[in-house]
Design an enzyme around this catalytic site. Sequence first.
Site, PDB file in Angstrom:
ATOM      1  N   ARG A  53     -10.759   4.203  20.954  1.00  0.00           N
ATOM      2  CA  ARG A  53     -10.710   4.380  19.496  1.00  0.00           C
ATOM      3  C   ARG A  53     -12.073   4.741  18.921  1.00  0.00           C
ATOM      4  NH1 ARG A  53      -6.527   0.178  16.861  1.00  0.00           N
ATOM      5  NH2 ARG A  53      -4.688   0.854  17.990  1.00  0.00           N
ATOM      6  N   ASP A 162      -8.905  -4.255   0.643  1.00  0.00           N
ATOM      7  CA  ASP A 162      -8.927  -4.018   2.092  1.00  0.00           C
ATOM      8  C   ASP A 162     -10.363  -3.677   2.456  1.00  0.00           C
ATOM      9  OD1 ASP A 162      -6.389  -3.313   4.167  1.00  0.00           O
ATOM     10  OD2 ASP A 162      -8.353  -2.615   4.808  1.00  0.00           O
TER      11      ASP A 162
HETATM   12  C1  LIG Z   1      -1.406  -4.302   9.517  1.00  0.00           C
HETATM   13  S1  LIG Z   1      -2.187  -4.024   7.974  1.00  0.00           S
HETATM   14  C2  LIG Z   1      -1.169  -5.021   6.901  1.00  0.00           C
HETATM   15  C3  LIG Z   1      -0.843  -4.328   5.602  1.00  0.00           C
HETATM   16  C4  LIG Z   1       0.104  -5.101   4.685  1.00  0.00           C
HETATM   17  N1  LIG Z   1      -0.485  -6.359   4.280  1.00  0.00           N
HETATM   18  C5  LIG Z   1       1.428  -5.317   5.351  1.00  0.00           C
HETATM   19  O1  LIG Z   1       1.764  -6.435   5.740  1.00  0.00           O
HETATM   20  O2  LIG Z   1       2.178  -4.351   5.500  1.00  0.00           O
HETATM   21  C6  LIG Z   1      -3.660  -5.049   8.140  1.00  0.00           C
HETATM   22  C7  LIG Z   1      -4.753  -4.667   7.139  1.00  0.00           C
HETATM   23  O3  LIG Z   1      -5.703  -5.721   7.107  1.00  0.00           O
HETATM   24  C8  LIG Z   1      -6.981  -5.156   6.932  1.00  0.00           C
HETATM   25  N2  LIG Z   1      -8.001  -6.115   7.388  1.00  0.00           N
HETATM   26  C9  LIG Z   1      -8.212  -6.570   8.642  1.00  0.00           C
HETATM   27  N3  LIG Z   1      -9.261  -7.411   8.662  1.00  0.00           N
HETATM   28  C10 LIG Z   1      -9.713  -7.482   7.386  1.00  0.00           C
HETATM   29  C11 LIG Z   1     -10.795  -8.179   6.774  1.00  0.00           C
HETATM   30  N4  LIG Z   1     -11.624  -8.974   7.460  1.00  0.00           N
HETATM   31  N5  LIG Z   1     -10.972  -8.015   5.445  1.00  0.00           N
HETATM   32  C12 LIG Z   1     -10.146  -7.213   4.728  1.00  0.00           C
HETATM   33  N6  LIG Z   1      -9.117  -6.527   5.257  1.00  0.00           N
HETATM   34  C13 LIG Z   1      -8.904  -6.659   6.574  1.00  0.00           C
HETATM   35  C14 LIG Z   1      -6.936  -3.896   7.793  1.00  0.00           C
HETATM   36  O4  LIG Z   1      -7.909  -2.948   7.375  1.00  0.00           O
HETATM   37  C15 LIG Z   1      -5.494  -3.401   7.544  1.00  0.00           C
HETATM   38  O5  LIG Z   1      -5.427  -2.459   6.503  1.00  0.00           O
END
Ligand SMILES: C[S@@+](CC[C@H](N)C(=O)[O-])C[C@H]1O[C@@H](n2cnc3c(N)ncnc32)[C@H](O)[C@@H]1O
Length: 293
Positions: A53, A162
Amino acid sequence: MAARIVDHDTRGAAAGAGGWSLGDSDFAFLSDFVYRHCGIVLGEHKRQLVQGRLLRRLRALDLEGFDDYVELLRTDPESELGELASAISTNVTSFFREMHHYDLLVEQLLPRWLEEKKNGGRLRIWSAGCSTGEEPYALAMVLAEALERTGSKVDARILATDLSPQALAAARAGTYPLERMGGITEARRSRWFLRGEGAYEGLACVHPRLRELVSIQPLNLLHEWPMRGPFDAIFCRNVVIYFDKPTKQRLFERYAGLLEQGGYLFLGHSESMYGLSDSFELVGRTVYRKCVP
Ligand SMILES: C[S@@+](CC[C@H](N)C(=O)[O-])C[C@H]1O[C@@H](n2cnc3c(N)ncnc32)[C@H](O)[C@@H]1O
């Protein structure tokens, strides 16, 4: 950032494009960096995945190898953090994912909150880890409908955060291919989206009313939070799945601190608070309520 990658560790070299491999010391640095800044635990089994990645990211930055990338993270950690997190985590999401959460909002929580706050309260919902915006806009649809249905004038807003710059840009654009809108009923599609024509055929754009309700902001959940709350509900779904136990515990306590008494925390389908916090009680499928002391 001068040197060409010279990494004498050969593990993972087979998968490295053009011989680029993520060697032991660079991987150790990355794992530690990602854990400290993103709460994500990168075990040895993730090395190939991370390497694959990040190669794209190295090319985009025109770097010559992983040692250059590590140097960039050492000298300017904040500027690259979001991109790094995007590269190693997933942004998969969809409109009305885990529909039972929206049912609870529509049938019980929104009518109750709007009634309780009709004489001047504020209603605040936080989509923490909002990815490309489908979650906060789905929340905005049910909120806008509840406001319309009741004629309520309550000051209601959704905060969507995010740490991924690409995800935030997509959320702000609010434009989605029709094939990604499967979870939305036909009635909601025509009420809350504007269909693209000509060059925009096959796309739909969220209605300005939804944009009005949603504020989209960058935020790393592990860093300081500028907002004071209180929130009536926090949606943090499919985010903590990568976090280890201490990181989840700290995050849940911080959520408890920002929620109203009796406020709700929604987790993703494979996430649980079991054994992690005494501040919440389980009240539904991956739905938790902040305990009233
Ligand atoms: C799988 S998506 C989930 C999106 C939505 N909440 C859902 O359930 O469909 C996970 C998101 O969490 C964000 N994320 C992961 N670690 C994070 C952090 N430490 N702070 C903020 N966002 C984070 C990622 O960038 C990603 O966009």
